[in-house]
Design a protein around this motif. Sequence first.
Motif, PDB file in Angstrom:
ATOM      1  N   LYS A 168       0.828  -1.209   0.000  1.00  0.00           N
ATOM      2  CA  LYS A 168       0.000   0.000   0.000  1.00  0.00           C
ATOM      3  C   LYS A 168       0.859   1.254   0.000  1.00  0.00           C
ATOM      4  O   LYS A 168       0.525   2.239  -0.669  1.00  0.00           O
ATOM      5  CB  LYS A 168      -0.943   0.006   1.196  1.00  0.00           C
ATOM      6  CG  LYS A 168      -2.086  -0.959   1.034  1.00  0.00           C
ATOM      7  CD  LYS A 168      -3.081  -0.846   2.153  1.00  0.00           C
ATOM      8  CE  LYS A 168      -4.111  -1.930   1.997  1.00  0.00           C
ATOM      9  NZ  LYS A 168      -5.421  -1.390   1.765  1.00  0.00           N
ATOM     10  N   THR A 169       1.980   1.236   0.728  1.00  0.00           N
ATOM     11  CA  THR A 169       2.855   2.405   0.733  1.00  0.00           C
ATOM     12  C   THR A 169       3.526   2.580  -0.617  1.00  0.00           C
ATOM     13  O   THR A 169       3.754   3.718  -1.044  1.00  0.00           O
ATOM     14  CB  THR A 169       3.918   2.335   1.839  1.00  0.00           C
ATOM     15  OG1 THR A 169       4.653   1.122   1.722  1.00  0.00           O
ATOM     16  CG2 THR A 169       3.299   2.442   3.204  1.00  0.00           C
ATOM     17  N   GLN A 170       3.835   1.481  -1.305  1.00  0.00           N
ATOM     18  CA  GLN A 170       4.423   1.600  -2.636  1.00  0.00           C
ATOM     19  C   GLN A 170       3.430   2.248  -3.593  1.00  0.00           C
ATOM     20  O   GLN A 170       3.801   3.112  -4.389  1.00  0.00           O
ATOM     21  CB  GLN A 170       4.840   0.233  -3.163  1.00  0.00           C
ATOM     22  CG  GLN A 170       5.523   0.305  -4.510  1.00  0.00           C
ATOM     23  CD  GLN A 170       5.976  -1.055  -5.015  1.00  0.00           C
ATOM     24  OE1 GLN A 170       5.658  -2.076  -4.421  1.00  0.00           O
ATOM     25  NE2 GLN A 170       6.708  -1.057  -6.094  1.00  0.00           N
ATOM     26  N   ALA A 171       2.178   1.855  -3.514  1.00  0.00           N
ATOM     27  CA  ALA A 171       1.152   2.448  -4.375  1.00  0.00           C
ATOM     28  C   ALA A 171       0.958   3.927  -4.039  1.00  0.00           C
ATOM     29  O   ALA A 171       0.833   4.764  -4.941  1.00  0.00           O
ATOM     30  CB  ALA A 171      -0.160   1.683  -4.229  1.00  0.00           C
ATOM     31  N   LEU A 172       0.963   4.262  -2.761  1.00  0.00           N
ATOM     32  CA  LEU A 172       0.804   5.652  -2.347  1.00  0.00           C
ATOM     33  C   LEU A 172       1.992   6.496  -2.796  1.00  0.00           C
ATOM     34  O   LEU A 172       1.820   7.608  -3.306  1.00  0.00           O
ATOM     35  CB  LEU A 172       0.646   5.744  -0.832  1.00  0.00           C
ATOM     36  CG  LEU A 172       0.526   7.145  -0.249  1.00  0.00           C
ATOM     37  CD1 LEU A 172      -0.777   7.786  -0.724  1.00  0.00           C
ATOM     38  CD2 LEU A 172       0.591   7.098   1.252  1.00  0.00           C
ATOM     39  N   LYS A 173       3.196   5.953  -2.634  1.00  0.00           N
ATOM     40  CA  LYS A 173       4.395   6.661  -3.063  1.00  0.00           C
ATOM     41  C   LYS A 173       4.346   6.919  -4.575  1.00  0.00           C
ATOM     42  O   LYS A 173       4.694   7.997  -5.044  1.00  0.00           O
ATOM     43  CB  LYS A 173       5.632   5.835  -2.723  1.00  0.00           C
ATOM     44  CG  LYS A 173       6.926   6.477  -3.129  1.00  0.00           C
ATOM     45  CD  LYS A 173       8.082   5.518  -2.863  1.00  0.00           C
ATOM     46  CE  LYS A 173       9.015   5.554  -4.032  1.00  0.00           C
ATOM     47  NZ  LYS A 173       9.891   4.451  -4.150  1.00  0.00           N
ATOM     48  N   GLY A 174       3.888   5.932  -5.320  1.00  0.00           N
ATOM     49  CA  GLY A 174       3.763   6.087  -6.769  1.00  0.00           C
ATOM     50  C   GLY A 174       2.762   7.159  -7.141  1.00  0.00           C
ATOM     51  O   GLY A 174       2.998   7.955  -8.048  1.00  0.00           O
ATOM     52  N   LEU A 217       9.457  11.508 -13.887  1.00  0.00           N
ATOM     53  CA  LEU A 217       8.787  11.305 -12.602  1.00  0.00           C
ATOM     54  C   LEU A 217       7.390  10.741 -12.790  1.00  0.00           C
ATOM     55  O   LEU A 217       6.946   9.901 -11.999  1.00  0.00           O
ATOM     56  CB  LEU A 217       8.710  12.613 -11.814  1.00  0.00           C
ATOM     57  CG  LEU A 217       9.929  13.003 -11.008  1.00  0.00           C
ATOM     58  CD1 LEU A 217       9.697  14.343 -10.323  1.00  0.00           C
ATOM     59  CD2 LEU A 217      10.288  11.957 -10.004  1.00  0.00           C
ATOM     60  N   GLN A 218       6.702  11.188 -13.815  1.00  0.00           N
ATOM     61  CA  GLN A 218       5.370  10.651 -14.085  1.00  0.00           C
ATOM     62  C   GLN A 218       5.429   9.158 -14.359  1.00  0.00           C
ATOM     63  O   GLN A 218       4.651   8.381 -13.813  1.00  0.00           O
ATOM     64  CB  GLN A 218       4.746  11.346 -15.286  1.00  0.00           C
ATOM     65  CG  GLN A 218       4.257  12.732 -15.023  1.00  0.00           C
ATOM     66  CD  GLN A 218       3.664  13.369 -16.278  1.00  0.00           C
ATOM     67  OE1 GLN A 218       3.754  12.820 -17.370  1.00  0.00           O
ATOM     68  NE2 GLN A 218       3.078  14.533 -16.107  1.00  0.00           N
ATOM     69  N   ARG A 219       6.383   8.747 -15.225  1.00  0.00           N
ATOM     70  CA  ARG A 219       6.524   7.321 -15.550  1.00  0.00           C
ATOM     71  C   ARG A 219       6.916   6.513 -14.324  1.00  0.00           C
ATOM     72  O   ARG A 219       6.387   5.430 -14.084  1.00  0.00           O
ATOM     73  CB  ARG A 219       7.567   7.135 -16.645  1.00  0.00           C
ATOM     74  CG  ARG A 219       7.061   7.355 -18.040  1.00  0.00           C
ATOM     75  CD  ARG A 219       8.056   6.848 -19.069  1.00  0.00           C
ATOM     76  NE  ARG A 219       9.403   7.379 -18.862  1.00  0.00           N
ATOM     77  CZ  ARG A 219       9.880   8.493 -19.409  1.00  0.00           C
ATOM     78  NH1 ARG A 219       9.111   9.204 -20.202  1.00  0.00           N
ATOM     79  NH2 ARG A 219      11.112   8.887 -19.185  1.00  0.00           N
ATOM     80  N   GLN A 220       7.855   7.036 -13.564  1.00  0.00           N
ATOM     81  CA  GLN A 220       8.315   6.318 -12.370  1.00  0.00           C
ATOM     82  C   GLN A 220       7.168   6.163 -11.366  1.00  0.00           C
ATOM     83  O   GLN A 220       6.990   5.091 -10.784  1.00  0.00           O
ATOM     84  CB  GLN A 220       9.463   7.089 -11.734  1.00  0.00           C
ATOM     85  CG  GLN A 220      10.078   6.415 -10.539  1.00  0.00           C
ATOM     86  CD  GLN A 220      11.226   7.236  -9.968  1.00  0.00           C
ATOM     87  OE1 GLN A 220      11.561   8.303 -10.482  1.00  0.00           O
ATOM     88  NE2 GLN A 220      11.821   6.747  -8.919  1.00  0.00           N
ATOM     89  N   GLY A 221       6.388   7.220 -11.179  1.00  0.00           N
ATOM     90  CA  GLY A 221       5.254   7.155 -10.264  1.00  0.00           C
ATOM     91  C   GLY A 221       4.194   6.186 -10.727  1.00  0.00           C
ATOM     92  O   GLY A 221       3.647   5.414  -9.942  1.00  0.00           O
ATOM     93  N   ARG A 222       3.909   6.208 -12.023  1.00  0.00           N
ATOM     94  CA  ARG A 222       2.910   5.297 -12.570  1.00  0.00           C
ATOM     95  C   ARG A 222       3.359   3.847 -12.394  1.00  0.00           C
ATOM     96  O   ARG A 222       2.571   2.977 -12.025  1.00  0.00           O
ATOM     97  CB  ARG A 222       2.673   5.608 -14.047  1.00  0.00           C
ATOM     98  CG  ARG A 222       1.498   4.873 -14.631  1.00  0.00           C
ATOM     99  CD  ARG A 222       1.207   5.264 -16.073  1.00  0.00           C
ATOM    100  NE  ARG A 222       1.144   6.709 -16.261  1.00  0.00           N
ATOM    101  CZ  ARG A 222       1.921   7.376 -17.119  1.00  0.00           C
ATOM    102  NH1 ARG A 222       2.801   6.744 -17.863  1.00  0.00           N
ATOM    103  NH2 ARG A 222       1.811   8.675 -17.246  1.00  0.00           N
ATOM    104  N   THR A 223       4.648   3.594 -12.625  1.00  0.00           N
ATOM    105  CA  THR A 223       5.183   2.243 -12.469  1.00  0.00           C
ATOM    106  C   THR A 223       5.082   1.770 -11.025  1.00  0.00           C
ATOM    107  O   THR A 223       4.651   0.651 -10.758  1.00  0.00           O
ATOM    108  CB  THR A 223       6.655   2.212 -12.927  1.00  0.00           C
ATOM    109  OG1 THR A 223       6.726   2.651 -14.281  1.00  0.00           O
ATOM    110  CG2 THR A 223       7.228   0.815 -12.819  1.00  0.00           C
TER     111      THR A 223
END
Length: 57
Positions: free
Chosen positions: A10-16, A31-37
């Motif tokens: 859940k924290t990984q999804a929130l961080k993304g 940053l957009q791509r990294q967050g989406r991933t």
Amino acid sequence: MSIGQTIKHKTQALKGRVTERIGRTTRNRRLQRQGRTDRLSGNLKQVGDKAKNAFKR
């Protein structure tokens, strides 16, 4: 599935989600791509754990 794994995913999804939002605000496509991933991989891990639990019972 342990509580620790649930929190981790859940924290990984929130961080993304946060990283993707920052990327949009600053118009930084990397940053957009990294967050989406990060967001998608966190969500997929959660789905996988839910599927494991469904078949475990």
